[in-house]
Design a protein around this motif. Structure first.
Motif, mmCIF file in Angstrom:
data_model
loop_
_atom_site.group_PDB
_atom_site.id
_atom_site.type_symbol
_atom_site.label_atom_id
_atom_site.label_comp_id
_atom_site.label_asym_id
_atom_site.label_seq_id
_atom_site.Cartn_x
_atom_site.Cartn_y
_atom_site.Cartn_z
ATOM 1 N N ILE A 38 4.495 2.511 -8.446
ATOM 2 C CA ILE A 38 3.427 1.600 -8.050
ATOM 3 C C ILE A 38 2.072 2.227 -8.373
ATOM 4 O O ILE A 38 1.822 3.394 -8.084
ATOM 5 C CB ILE A 38 3.501 1.277 -6.542
ATOM 6 N N ARG A 39 1.213 1.406 -8.980
ATOM 7 C CA ARG A 39 -0.168 1.803 -9.267
ATOM 8 C C ARG A 39 -0.998 0.521 -9.404
ATOM 9 O O ARG A 39 -0.428 -0.561 -9.607
ATOM 10 C CB ARG A 39 -0.239 2.667 -10.511
ATOM 11 N N PRO A 40 -2.316 0.635 -9.310
ATOM 12 C CA PRO A 40 -3.154 -0.571 -9.447
ATOM 13 C C PRO A 40 -2.913 -1.264 -10.791
ATOM 14 O O PRO A 40 -2.659 -0.617 -11.806
ATOM 15 C CB PRO A 40 -4.583 -0.015 -9.371
ATOM 16 N N ASP A 41 -2.982 -2.575 -10.767
ATOM 17 C CA ASP A 41 -2.831 -3.423 -11.954
ATOM 18 C C ASP A 41 -1.457 -3.316 -12.611
ATOM 19 O O ASP A 41 -1.304 -3.648 -13.783
ATOM 20 C CB ASP A 41 -3.921 -3.123 -12.989
ATOM 21 N N LEU A 42 -0.457 -2.854 -11.875
ATOM 22 C CA LEU A 42 0.900 -2.759 -12.399
ATOM 23 C C LEU A 42 1.478 -4.161 -12.562
ATOM 24 O O LEU A 42 1.401 -4.982 -11.662
ATOM 25 C CB LEU A 42 1.781 -1.968 -11.433
ATOM 26 N N VAL A 97 1.405 -5.809 -8.306
ATOM 27 C CA VAL A 97 1.313 -5.323 -6.928
ATOM 28 C C VAL A 97 -0.127 -5.352 -6.461
ATOM 29 O O VAL A 97 -1.056 -5.370 -7.259
ATOM 30 C CB VAL A 97 1.903 -3.901 -6.779
ATOM 31 N N TRP A 98 -0.317 -5.385 -5.158
ATOM 32 C CA TRP A 98 -1.637 -5.403 -4.549
ATOM 33 C C TRP A 98 -1.574 -4.570 -3.280
ATOM 34 O O TRP A 98 -0.506 -4.276 -2.760
ATOM 35 C CB TRP A 98 -2.082 -6.837 -4.279
ATOM 36 N N GLU A 99 -2.736 -4.181 -2.824
ATOM 37 C CA GLU A 99 -2.809 -3.351 -1.612
ATOM 38 C C GLU A 99 -2.492 -4.188 -0.383
ATOM 39 O O GLU A 99 -2.780 -5.370 -0.362
ATOM 40 C CB GLU A 99 -4.188 -2.722 -1.509
ATOM 41 N N PRO A 100 -1.901 -3.603 0.646
ATOM 42 C CA PRO A 100 -1.415 -2.220 0.699
ATOM 43 C C PRO A 100 -0.115 -2.088 -0.099
ATOM 44 O O PRO A 100 0.735 -2.978 -0.079
ATOM 45 C CB PRO A 100 -1.171 -1.979 2.186
ATOM 46 N N TYR A 101 0.019 -0.990 -0.798
ATOM 47 C CA TYR A 101 1.160 -0.780 -1.690
ATOM 48 C C TYR A 101 2.446 -0.407 -0.961
ATOM 49 O O TYR A 101 3.531 -0.715 -1.431
ATOM 50 C CB TYR A 101 0.845 0.310 -2.720
ATOM 51 N N ASN A 102 2.321 0.262 0.193
ATOM 52 C CA ASN A 102 3.534 0.782 0.856
ATOM 53 C C ASN A 102 4.514 -0.320 1.242
ATOM 54 O O ASN A 102 5.720 -0.100 1.231
ATOM 55 C CB ASN A 102 3.175 1.654 2.063
ATOM 56 N N ASP A 103 4.058 -1.521 1.563
ATOM 57 C CA ASP A 103 4.998 -2.577 1.930
ATOM 58 C C ASP A 103 5.546 -3.340 0.716
ATOM 59 O O ASP A 103 6.388 -4.208 0.846
ATOM 60 C CB ASP A 103 4.397 -3.547 2.951
ATOM 61 N N LYS A 104 5.098 -2.972 -0.483
ATOM 62 C CA LYS A 104 5.631 -3.582 -1.715
ATOM 63 C C LYS A 104 6.716 -2.702 -2.335
ATOM 64 O O LYS A 104 7.416 -3.128 -3.250
ATOM 65 C CB LYS A 104 4.531 -3.799 -2.760
ATOM 66 N N ALA A 105 6.844 -1.456 -1.852
ATOM 67 C CA ALA A 105 7.861 -0.543 -2.390
ATOM 68 C C ALA A 105 9.253 -1.040 -2.001
ATOM 69 O O ALA A 105 9.454 -1.570 -0.911
ATOM 70 C CB ALA A 105 7.628 0.873 -1.867
ATOM 71 N N GLY A 106 10.199 -0.871 -2.901
ATOM 72 C CA GLY A 106 11.579 -1.285 -2.651
ATOM 73 C C GLY A 106 12.086 -2.156 -3.780
ATOM 74 O O GLY A 106 11.507 -2.222 -4.863
ATOM 75 N N GLU A 107 13.199 -2.827 -3.517
ATOM 76 C CA GLU A 107 13.850 -3.645 -4.539
ATOM 77 C C GLU A 107 13.229 -5.039 -4.645
ATOM 78 O O GLU A 107 13.064 -5.725 -3.640
ATOM 79 C CB GLU A 107 15.337 -3.787 -4.234
ATOM 80 N N TRP A 108 12.929 -5.419 -5.867
ATOM 81 C CA TRP A 108 12.473 -6.761 -6.209
ATOM 82 C C TRP A 108 13.548 -7.360 -7.110
ATOM 83 O O TRP A 108 13.836 -6.824 -8.176
ATOM 84 C CB TRP A 108 11.134 -6.716 -6.947
ATOM 85 N N ARG A 109 14.139 -8.453 -6.676
ATOM 86 C CA ARG A 109 15.205 -9.104 -7.446
ATOM 87 C C ARG A 109 14.633 -10.352 -8.106
ATOM 88 O O ARG A 109 14.137 -11.259 -7.422
ATOM 89 C CB ARG A 109 16.363 -9.461 -6.524
ATOM 90 N N LEU A 110 14.706 -10.415 -9.419
ATOM 91 C CA LEU A 110 14.166 -11.518 -10.200
ATOM 92 C C LEU A 110 15.328 -12.316 -10.786
ATOM 93 O O LEU A 110 16.194 -11.753 -11.468
ATOM 94 C CB LEU A 110 13.291 -10.979 -11.331
ATOM 95 N N LYS A 122 17.953 -9.610 -12.311
ATOM 96 C CA LYS A 122 17.615 -8.197 -12.516
ATOM 97 C C LYS A 122 16.890 -7.658 -11.292
ATOM 98 O O LYS A 122 16.000 -8.302 -10.762
ATOM 99 C CB LYS A 122 16.702 -8.077 -13.748
ATOM 100 N N VAL A 123 17.283 -6.469 -10.858
ATOM 101 C CA VAL A 123 16.608 -5.772 -9.757
ATOM 102 C C VAL A 123 15.724 -4.682 -10.351
ATOM 103 O O VAL A 123 16.188 -3.867 -11.151
ATOM 104 C CB VAL A 123 17.616 -5.165 -8.764
ATOM 105 N N ILE A 124 14.457 -4.709 -9.978
ATOM 106 C CA ILE A 124 13.510 -3.668 -10.358
ATOM 107 C C ILE A 124 13.032 -3.026 -9.058
ATOM 108 O O ILE A 124 12.571 -3.729 -8.152
ATOM 109 C CB ILE A 124 12.345 -4.236 -11.178
ATOM 110 N N THR A 125 13.147 -1.711 -8.969
ATOM 111 C CA THR A 125 12.762 -0.983 -7.767
ATOM 112 C C THR A 125 11.359 -0.415 -7.949
ATOM 113 O O THR A 125 11.100 0.316 -8.913
ATOM 114 C CB THR A 125 13.762 0.151 -7.470
ATOM 115 N N LEU A 126 10.461 -0.758 -7.038
ATOM 116 C CA LEU A 126 9.102 -0.214 -7.048
ATOM 117 C C LEU A 126 9.062 0.996 -6.130
ATOM 118 O O LEU A 126 9.530 0.945 -4.993
ATOM 119 C CB LEU A 126 8.094 -1.264 -6.581
ATOM 120 N N CYS A 127 8.499 2.085 -6.644
ATOM 121 C CA CYS A 127 8.462 3.360 -5.907
ATOM 122 C C CYS A 127 7.024 3.797 -5.698
ATOM 123 O O CYS A 127 6.175 3.606 -6.574
ATOM 124 C CB CYS A 127 9.189 4.440 -6.710
ATOM 125 N N LEU A 128 6.774 4.415 -4.554
ATOM 126 C CA LEU A 128 5.433 4.968 -4.276
ATOM 127 C C LEU A 128 5.272 6.301 -4.976
ATOM 128 O O LEU A 128 6.190 7.007 -5.248
ATOM 129 C CB LEU A 128 5.212 5.136 -2.776
#
Length: 128
Positions: A38-42, A97-110, A122-128
Motif C-alpha cells: 500500500i502506498r499513495p495513488d496505488l 487506496v485512500w487514507e487511512p491505509y491500515n483498514d484497507k490492508a488484507g484480501e481484495w477479491r475481484l 482474483k484475490v489481490i492482497t494489500l500489505c502495509l
C-alpha cells in the motif's frame, strides 16, 4: 446461423499506473503480482480481454476488508455493471487506496461475471 462464441482471458493483474476513469485508455501495468504494498495513488486490479460479446452486460463485484464509510458504517462490497461496447474489448476492474491505509490492508477479491457465469475471480492482497 450458429451463435457466436464469447471468449475471455485474464490478461494481467497486479499494480497499475493511475487511471483516468473518463479516459478510454486503460492504466498501464507496472508489476504482475497478487501481493501489493500500500502506498499513495496505488492502483491495483486486473485487465480482462473479452471477445465476441458486444452489447453484453458485465457484472462486477469487489469484496474488500471491512472498513467504515463516512457515516461510520461498514462499507459493503462494491458492485456494478458495464456494457461491452466492442467485439474485442479490454475491461479493467480494480481500485485505488485512500487514507487511512491500515483498514484497507488484507484480501481484495475481484470478480467479473457475464450472464451468470464467472469470467474472472482474483484475490489481490494489500500489505502495509
Amino acid at each position: 446461423m450458429a451463435k457466436k462464441k464469447i471468449s475471455w482471458e485474464l490478461y494481467s493483474y497486479g499494480e497499475y499506473s493511475s487511471w483516468e476513469r473518463q479516459s478510454r485508455a486503460l492504466p498501464k501495468l507496472l508489476k504482475i503480482t497478487d501481493r501489493v504494498q500500500i502506498r499513495p495513488d496505488l492502483e491495483f486490479g486486473y485487465v480482462l480481454k473479452i471477445k465476441g460479446a458486444k452489447g453484453k452486460k458485465v457484472d462486477f463485484r469487489i469484496e474488500h476488508p471491512p472498513f467504515k464509510n463516512t457515516k461510520g458504517e461498514t462499507e459493503p462490497p462494491f458492485v456494478g455493471e458495464y456494457y461491452v461496447n466492442s467485439n474485442d474489448y479490454e475491461f479493467f476492474l480494480g481500485d485505488t487506496v485512500w487514507e487511512p491505509y491500515n483498514d484497507k490492508a488484507g484480501e481484495w477479491r475481484l470478480i467479473t461475471m457475464m450472464e451468470g457465469k464467472v469470467l474472472a475471480d482474483k484475490v489481490i492482497t494489500l500489505c502495509l
